[in-house]
Design an enzyme around this catalytic site. Structure first.
Site, PDB file in Angstrom:
ATOM      1  N   CYS A  63     -11.619 -35.470 -42.940  1.00  0.00           N
ATOM      2  CA  CYS A  63     -10.750 -34.861 -43.950  1.00  0.00           C
ATOM      3  C   CYS A  63      -9.298 -34.859 -43.541  1.00  0.00           C
ATOM      4  O   CYS A  63      -8.430 -34.461 -44.312  1.00  0.00           O
ATOM      5  CB  CYS A  63     -11.212 -33.452 -44.246  1.00  0.00           C
ATOM      6  SG  CYS A  63     -11.062 -32.370 -42.817  1.00  0.00           S
TER       7      CYS A  63
ATOM      8  N   CYS B  47      -1.778  17.765   9.327  1.00  0.00           N
ATOM      9  CA  CYS B  47      -1.321  17.525   7.961  1.00  0.00           C
ATOM     10  C   CYS B  47      -0.475  16.268   7.871  1.00  0.00           C
ATOM     11  O   CYS B  47      -0.451  15.594   6.837  1.00  0.00           O
ATOM     12  CB  CYS B  47      -0.559  18.728   7.424  1.00  0.00           C
ATOM     13  SG  CYS B  47       0.741  19.315   8.521  1.00  0.00           S
TER      14      CYS B  47
ATOM     15  N   HIS C 101       4.923  22.119   7.513  1.00  0.00           N
ATOM     16  CA  HIS C 101       3.695  21.630   6.893  1.00  0.00           C
ATOM     17  C   HIS C 101       4.034  20.438   6.007  1.00  0.00           C
ATOM     18  O   HIS C 101       5.018  20.454   5.278  1.00  0.00           O
ATOM     19  CB  HIS C 101       3.094  22.763   6.067  1.00  0.00           C
ATOM     20  CG  HIS C 101       1.790  22.396   5.453  1.00  0.00           C
ATOM     21  ND1 HIS C 101       0.736  21.880   6.186  1.00  0.00           N
ATOM     22  CD2 HIS C 101       1.349  22.453   4.179  1.00  0.00           C
ATOM     23  CE1 HIS C 101      -0.275  21.655   5.380  1.00  0.00           C
ATOM     24  NE2 HIS C 101       0.062  21.995   4.157  1.00  0.00           N
TER      25      HIS C 101
END
EC number: 3.4.19.12
Lengths: 359, 522
Positions: free
Chosen positions: B60, B179, B476
């Site tokens: 097509c 810590c 801390h």
């Protein structure tokens, strides 16, 4: 659809719009097709199910954002009783005291060399129980529990680091007191905190009083285990306790007893030095309120300082004692040693709870 | 044959099928630009040439509609109008390829099939095309192998990490003044590249003993992603760090920055098993050219230019770095004024509230040309004598993770104290003005550089902040870390709570971790 040669723009814009629309829908379709292929492939190859999770799991791990609890919905500070096994000695240590234990266990840090030296020095004369008792330091290292760390920690003075041990070793040197004080190494309060005079017989008491201060603390009702030169108590107090416990004949003992200067018997310089240091230092006890831990900052230590150099940076700062590079003499774990002697404790396990309250 | 393939493919895999397939991919599917397609077409088989120019349906004439090419012969047909189906039926050519995405359709199975060999060729061709187009490597998502699928099917319990998920976050017990270690661990476990490296199990341990820190790190990631809620006890990590970094050992409060450097150093040393091997299969053991994950992520290059004031000759050295330590105002070394003729204005959009110092200010000071003075004359290679000079530091190569260390702890001879001056730092940072390349263009006369918005190389995003509260002697450490793009969490040892961006940006800041926003393949 063949591309025709027609003008795109012009008075009639519909064609242009139509083309634009075509292009747009083509692009969208292509994109959708790509997605379809992806899903199709996932299903065909069998891994499409991987994305599934059940609702329960999702709910279980949802983040909690409320005051007073952490993201897991847990209340703060419930982790006091965690324990871990030391990789070196395989003992079970409370987690919050692991670091000080490990330092001693590995023989690192500033204290360990001193402890080792002291051990070597008194090793000739000491029975096995003595060294066992030295290990008790770890069990008694409750000064650095989590709560305590929050408070300001000024550098502790170099006090009593040796004297409690001195008197301890002397007790054993004399050989006689090895049995009077319970030699069970795992009863924490026995050897260095205080002695309950009620449990001792008169002979034992007399022997004790030949080497120890012996003044009964109002606080704990126990005898002070420091030497006769103990600064916390006066000679009058010592006289009084001997009078009380042993009767009037006991009064002669402290003066005549060379044991009053028991400290001097070992002639190595270290003992001498440590005794001198101990005499000058103030008194701190773990049972004091945390705020009173702000003792004078003995930053100029009597021991020569070793500068601590880090590998890559000179910025060895931080909230730490190592700032001045105090290599040899250390103040912190000394406190743990000395404070053990200072005030007789009821039972070491209770001490963490004191910190809880202070928290 | 893969489970998703089909038996009908076998009929195709004969003769020169591989080459044919490649040509199809190259010409019609992934041929890059039209130019390359034309060029390729000219190079390829003459038989294909004419038809390649008109890539349209043979029936097509459409060039859309999901055009497919027959694999057996030269035929194009559209899918939507079933033209390719007709061709397949008539000629019994059962395989066709979708020209848009390269999928292979089998007409007998009536479905797209995924054959391992065919896909292999497809992938290779796609990569080639990307290279030609200049795209380079593209990211492809992970696909499990057959074996992995089996395993996954047998283990249906899975956790999906969504944006509101706690997995990946975990508290850390304080072992006694540790810590500082906890904060660094939180920062490292939330470094995306590091996380990906360890979760995909890329570490191959070559240490005989049990003391490999990288293995312990790997274990740490497993703990963090395990879904456990109770905080982790990092005692083994502490033990390993102390054994390998003796200068850190000792129970006392320590400096987080020092710990970071020591930890990176030990990890780097233990990463020997993961170095890239060169073409001969030999390990590149050059210490200057280590390619371990730590170096890939954290190592940058700091360029130091010493300019002789007399002959203007420049002597350049480049040193590797893992962090950038910045002086702060209020220290004994003078902070203001910054470099003469330096960049004015805010580069990174930080708040200049009433003259508060910004991170950019600190960086500008760091990269300013510094007159070394007459007491520090340098031997100039050009003049062959000692001359006064200026020194300037710039970034030659930026690491993927840039760590900024604000020097808050002063240890000069006269005083020891903590500098608590607030330094504002941005969420997004552009390092372009501090690069060596920028400096060069500045020296070449291009003074006012427009910020190139499209250049993404030097853009960084904040992902972790370590803070210190307290005094020099005791304090801390806590940290803020970023998870899931815009969620921040405060890590205070065992307690993890949600935090706002404002909390993070208002904090004092001691160590700042920035991650490159855009990562390129090499």
């Amino acid at each position: 659809m063949k591309m025709e040669e027609k003008p795109l723009s012009g008075p009639d814009n519909t064609r242009l719009e139509a083309l634009v629309q075509d292009i747009y829908s083509e692009l969208v379709e292509d994109a959708c097709l790509g997605l379809c292929f992806e899903v199709h492939r996932a299903v065909k190859q069998g891994y499409f199910f991987l994305d599934e999770t059940d609702q329960d799991s999702i709910k279980e791990f949802e983040i909690v954002d409320q005051p007073g609890v952490d993201i897991f919905g847990q209340v703060f500070n419930q982790w006091k009783n965690k324990e871990c096994e030391c990789p070196n000695c395989k003992r079970l240590i409370a987690a919050s005291r692991f670091a000080p234990h490990l330092e001693k266990c590995l023989g690192m840090g500033r204290n360990s060399s001193r402890i080792a030296n002291r051990r070597l020095a008194s090793n000739n004369n000491i029975s096995k129980s003595e060294s066992d008792q030295e290990d008790n330091d770890d069990l008694n290292d409750n000064d650095w529990s989590y709560g305590a760390e929050k408070k300001s920690k000024k550098r502790r003075s170099d006090k009593n680091q040796n004297s409690p041990r001195r008197s301890k070793s002397l007790k054993h040197k004399n050989g006689e007191l090895g049995t009077s004080i319970s030699s069970d190494p795992y009863k924490p309060y026995n050897y260095n905190t205080g002695v309950s005079y009620e449990s001792l017989g008169p002979n034992e008491v007399r022997l004790l009083l030949t080497t120890q201060c012996g003044v009964i603390s109002e606080h704990t009702k126990k005898m002070c285990t420091r030497s006769h030169r103990c600064p916390q108590h006066t000679d009058d107090q010592r006289r009084a306790i001997r009078l009380y416990l042993l009767g009037p004949s006991a009064l002669t003992l402290p003066d005549a007893d060379v044991g009053g200067d028991c400290f001097d018997v070992p002639t190595d310089g270290q003992a001498l030095l440590s005794r001198m240091q101990w005499e000058d230092s103030p008194d701190i006890s773990p049972s004091d309120s945390a705020s009173s831990k702000a003792s004078t900052n003995h930053s100029d230590s009597r021991r020569p300082k070793k500068k601590k150099k880090s590998a890559l940076s000179m910025n060895s700062g931080g909230g730490g004692v190592n700032l001045t590079g105090v290599g040899s003499s250390s103040f912190q774990s000394n406190i743990s040693l000395s404070t053990k002697k200072k005030k007789p404790k009821t039972a070491a396990p209770l001490v963490p709870s004191i910190y809880d309250q202070l928290n | 044959m893969s489970p998703a393939g089909c038996s009908h493919v076998n009929g195709y895999k004969v003769d020169n099928w591989k080459q044919n397939l490649r040509v199809i991919y190259q010409c019609f599917v992934w041929s890059g630009t039209a130019e390359t397609r034309r060029r390729k077409v000219l190079q390829s088989d003459a038989g294909w040439t004419d038809l390649a120019k008109s890539c349209i349906c043979h029936m097509c004439g459409a060039h859309l509609n999901r055009l497919h090419s027959c694999l057996y012969c030269v035929f194009f047909g559209c899918f939507t109008k079933k033209h390719i189906h007709e061709h397949a039926k008539n000629k019994r050519h059962n395989l066709a390829i979708d020209l848009l995405y390269g999928g292979i359709y089998c007409f007998v199975c009536q479905d797209y099939i995924y054959d391992k060999d065919l896909e292999q060729i497809a992938k290779e061709e796609q990569r080639k095309a990307w290279k030609l187009q200049g795209i380079g490597e593209k990211y492809t998502t992970w696909e499990p192998t057959k074996r992995e699928l089996e395993l996954l099917r047998h283990n249906p319990k899975r956790r999906k990490i969504t944006t509101n998920c706690t997995i990946g976050l975990r508290g850390l017990i304080n072992l006694g003044n540790t810590c500082f270690m906890n904060c660094i661990v939180q920062a490292l476990t939330h470094t995306p590249l590091l996380r990906d490296f360890f979760l995909s199990d890329r570490h191959k341990c070559e240490m005989q003993s049990n003391s490999c820190l990288v293995c312990e790190m790997s274990q740490l990631f497993q703990e963090f992603y395990s879904g456990h809620r109770s905080p982790h006890i990092p005692f083994r990590l502490l033990h390993l760090v102390w054994t390998h970094a003796r200068h850190l050992a000792g129970y006392e409060q320590q400096d987080a920055h020092e710990f970071l450097i020591a930890a990176l150093d030990v990890l780097h040393r233990h990463c020997k098993g993961d170095t890239i091997r060169d073409d001969n299969g030999k390990k590149t053991n050059n210490p200057n050219h280590c390619n371990c994950i730590i170096d890939q992520i954290f190592t940058g290059g700091l360029q130091s230019d010493v300019t002789c004031q007399v002959c203007h000759g420049v002597s350049t050295t480049i040193d590797p770095f893992w962090d950038i330590s910045l002086d702060l105002p209020g220290s004994s070394t003078p902070f203001w004024p910054l470099s003469p003729g330096g960049d004015s204005g805010t580069v990174n959009g930080e708040s200049h509230l009433s003259g508060s110092t910004t991170l950019t200010d600190c960086l500008r000071r760091f990269t300013r040309p510094e007159h070394l003075g007459s007491s520090a004359k340098i031997k100039c290679g050009g003049c062959h004598s000692y001359q006064e000079s200026t020194k300037q530091l710039t970034m030659k190569k930026l690491p993927i993770v840039a760590c900024f260390h604000l020097k808050r702890f002063e240890h000069s001879a006269k005083l020891r104290r903590k500098i608590t001056t607030y330094v504002s730092f941005p969420l997004e940072l552009d390092m372009t003005p501090f690069m060596a390349s920028s400096k060069e263009s500045r020296m070449n006369g291009q003074y006012q550089q427009s910020v190139d918005i499209l250049n993404n190389d030097n853009k960084y995003s904040l992902f972790a902040v370590v803070n210190h509260q307290g005094t020099l002697e005791s304090g801390h450490y806590t940290s803020f870390i970023r998870q899931h793009k815009d969620q921040w969490f405060k890590c205070d040892d065992a307690i993890i709570t949600k935090a706002s961006i404002k909390d993070v940006l208002d904090s004092e800041g001691y160590l700042l971790f920035y991650h490159k926003q855009f990562l390129e393949y090499e």
